[in-house]
Enzyme design. Structure first.
Site, PDB file in Angstrom:
ATOM      1  N   ASP A   1      32.182  28.733  29.698  1.00 23.13           N
ATOM      2  CA  ASP A   1      32.053  30.173  29.878  1.00 23.13           C
ATOM      3  C   ASP A   1      33.436  30.782  29.663  1.00 23.13           C
ATOM      4  O   ASP A   1      34.339  30.597  30.470  1.00 23.13           O
ATOM      5  CB  ASP A   1      31.540  30.467  31.292  1.00 23.13           C
ATOM      6  CG  ASP A   1      31.444  31.955  31.597  1.00 23.13           C
ATOM      7  OD1 ASP A   1      31.810  32.779  30.732  1.00 23.13           O
ATOM      8  OD2 ASP A   1      30.996  32.296  32.707  1.00 23.13           O
TER       9      ASP A   1
ATOM     10  N   TRP B   1      32.183  32.438  39.796  1.00 23.23           N
ATOM     11  CA  TRP B   1      31.235  32.440  38.682  1.00 23.23           C
ATOM     12  C   TRP B   1      30.788  31.040  38.307  1.00 23.23           C
ATOM     13  O   TRP B   1      29.609  30.816  38.008  1.00 23.23           O
ATOM     14  CB  TRP B   1      31.828  33.178  37.480  1.00 23.23           C
ATOM     15  CG  TRP B   1      31.947  34.647  37.740  1.00 23.23           C
ATOM     16  CD1 TRP B   1      33.091  35.373  37.901  1.00 23.23           C
ATOM     17  CD2 TRP B   1      30.860  35.563  37.930  1.00 23.23           C
ATOM     18  NE1 TRP B   1      32.789  36.685  38.172  1.00 23.23           N
ATOM     19  CE2 TRP B   1      31.429  36.830  38.201  1.00 23.23           C
ATOM     20  CE3 TRP B   1      29.472  35.433  37.905  1.00 23.23           C
ATOM     21  CZ2 TRP B   1      30.659  37.969  38.432  1.00 23.23           C
ATOM     22  CZ3 TRP B   1      28.696  36.560  38.136  1.00 23.23           C
ATOM     23  CH2 TRP B   1      29.289  37.806  38.402  1.00 23.23           C
TER      24      TRP B   1
ATOM     25  N   LYS C   1      34.443  42.305  28.447  1.00 23.94           N
ATOM     26  CA  LYS C   1      35.834  42.084  28.848  1.00 23.94           C
ATOM     27  C   LYS C   1      36.771  42.326  27.655  1.00 23.94           C
ATOM     28  O   LYS C   1      37.523  43.289  27.637  1.00 23.94           O
ATOM     29  CB  LYS C   1      36.029  40.655  29.361  1.00 23.94           C
ATOM     30  CG  LYS C   1      34.926  40.131  30.256  1.00 23.94           C
ATOM     31  CD  LYS C   1      34.939  40.721  31.636  1.00 23.94           C
ATOM     32  CE  LYS C   1      33.933  40.032  32.531  1.00 23.94           C
ATOM     33  NZ  LYS C   1      33.913  40.564  33.898  1.00 23.94           N
TER      34      LYS C   1
END
Length: 363
Positions: free
Chosen positions: A176, A106, A200
Site C-alpha cells: 500500500d 492502516w 494524497k
C-alpha cells in the site's frame, strides 16, 4: 476566462490533500470545453474518441515516472485503497497463506479486513511500541510458500515510513503506497503489486491506482466479482464499468506536472528539504515532540504534539487564522499532523514553522 484569485493559504490535510495550483488552474481553463471538444471531461463517454487519449497519456506518463517494466499492468480502479484490503486476498490468496506486516493504523486495518479469508498470518507488528518504529524487514516472520507478503510503505496517522525497497525473493510483495507514491523513486521490480488511493500525491479522491505484475493475474478466486477481478479489469482497460473518468484526467495532469517539474528525483529532493526543515525545528525545542525513530520518520506526514496537550486547541485556532489548515491530528491519536505531499510548496512549511515559533514564544 476569468480566474478565481486565490489567497495564500496552505492545506496540510492528510487527504483529500493539496493539489498543485498549476494543475487546478489547468483544469479550470478546460472545465467547460476540453480542447475545443465542446464538452467537459466530466460529460464525455469513457469509451469515446475524445476520452481515449486522456487515459492513454495518463498511463503512459505514470509508466515513465515509475520506470515501469513492460510486464506490469496499470489499473485505474475505484473504492479507495481500503477496497484492496479484500481485493488483494480475492485475487492472490489462491487457497494458500499470506503474511501481513503491521506498522501503523492502516496496515493493522488491512490485516483485520483480511481476517474473513483463511490463512492470513501476522509477519511482524510494532503496535507494542506504539508504532514509533517500523518492523525491520529482516525480522519479518513469513512462510516460504506464502502467496504474498503485505505491508504499507508509509503510515499517514503515525508518520512512519519505510525508505528501502524490500529484497525478498520468490514471494510477491504487495504494498500500500497510498501516501508516498510518486514522492521518490522506487524499484518497481521489488514488488508484485502496488496500490494507492489517489487523494494524497495523485489527484482527487475517487480513483485508486493498482500496478500488478502480469504473472499474478491468474489466481483470482472463482467467486470474485468481475469489477473486483484484476485480470478482468486489465483485459477491459479498467473499463468493465464506468471508471473514475474525471479522477483519471486529474491524475494525468498531476503526472504532467511532476514530469515538467523534474520527475521523481526533483520531488524527492524537495520533499527531503521540506521534511528536514520541519523535523529540525521540532527537534530544536522541547515544546514540540515527535517520538518516531529517526530512520522511519515520514517525509509525507509529520505527526507531532505539544508538551502540554491543553494548548493544542489554541494552536489549531491560531493556525487557521494564519492560513494554515488541516493540522489537527487523526481522531484516533490526537495531537497534530502536517502532511507535506509533493504539492505542498517549501514556502508552506516555512510559514508553518514561523507560526510554530511564534506560538512557542507566546506560551
Amino acid at each position: 476566462m476569468m480566474m478565481v484569485k486565490m489567497s495564500c493559504k496552505f492545506n496540510f490535510s492528510a487527504g483529500p490533500a493539496i493539489l498543485p495550483k498549476k494543475v487546478l488552474l489547468k483544469a479550470q481553463t478546460e472545465l467547460l470545453n476540453w480542447q475545443n471538444s465542446g464538452m467537459s471531461v466530466m460529460e464525455m463517454s469513457h469509451r469515446g474518441k475524445e476520452y481515449a487519449p486522456i487515459i492513454e497519456n495518463a498511463e503512459l506518463n505514470l509508466r515513465k515516472l515509475l520506470n515501469l517494466p513492460n510486464n506490469y499492468k496499470v489499473l485505474f480502479l475505484q473504492g479507495g485503497a481500503v477496497t484492496q484490503n479484500f481485493m488483494v486476498p480475492m485475487n492472490l490468496l489462491n487457497s494458500k497463506t499470506a503474511s501481513y506486516v503491521i506498522s501503523g493504523y492502516w496496515s493493522k486495518r488491512t490485516f483485520n479486513d483480511a481476517q474473513p479469508f483463511s490463512g492470513i498470518n501476522l509477519a511482524a507488528s510494532s503496535e507494542s511500541i506504539n508504532y514509533t518504529k517500523a518492523p525491520i524487514v529482516k525480522k519479518w516472520d513469513y512462510k516460504k510458500d506464502d502467496s504474498y507478503i503485505h505491508f504499507c510503505l508509509n503510515e499517514t496517522i503515525h508518520g512512519v515510513e519505510y525508505f528501502d525497497d524490500p529484497n525478498i525473493k520468490n514471494i510477491p510483495i504487495v504494498c500500500d503506497m497510498s501516501s508516498t507514491i510518486l514522492s521518490r523513486s522506487i524499484n518497481v521490480s521489488s514488488y508484485g503489486v502496488i496500490y494507492a488511493g489517489a487523494q494524497k500525491n495523485i489527484g482527487p479522491a475517487g480513483l485508486t491506482i493498482l500496478i500488478v505484475r502480469d504473472d499474478l493475474l491468474d489466481f483470482a478466486d472463482k467467486k470474485t466479482p468481475s469489477t473486483f477481478n484484476w485480470k478482468t479489469q486489465s483485459e477491459n482497460n479498467s473499463m468493465i464499468n464506468t471508471p473514475s473518468s474525471f479522477g483519471i484526467y486529474m491524475a494525468g495532469l498531476v503526472f504532467d506536472w511532476i514530469l515538467d517539474s523534474g520527475g521523481l528525483q526533483a520531488m524527492e529532493k524537495s520533499n527531503i528539504k521540506k521534511a528536514n526543515y520541519l523535523y529540525d525545528f521540532i527537534d530544536s525545542t522541547d515544546f514540540y515532540i515527535n517520538n518516531i525513530d529517526n530512520q522511519n520518520r515520514s517525509r509525507m506526514n509529520v505527526s507531532f504534539t505539544i508538551h502540554d496537550n491543553e494548548l493544542i486547541a489554541d494552536f489549531l485556532t491560531g493556525a487557521e487564522k494564519n492560513g494554515l489548515f488541516g493540522l489537527k491530528g487523526h481522531r484516533l491519536v490526537g495531537g497534530l499532523r502536517a502532511s507535506i505531499y509533493n504539492a505542498m510548496p517549501y514556502d508552506g512549511v516555512v510559514a508553518l514553522v514561523d507560526y510554530m515559533k511564534e506560538f512557542k514564544d507566546k506560551y
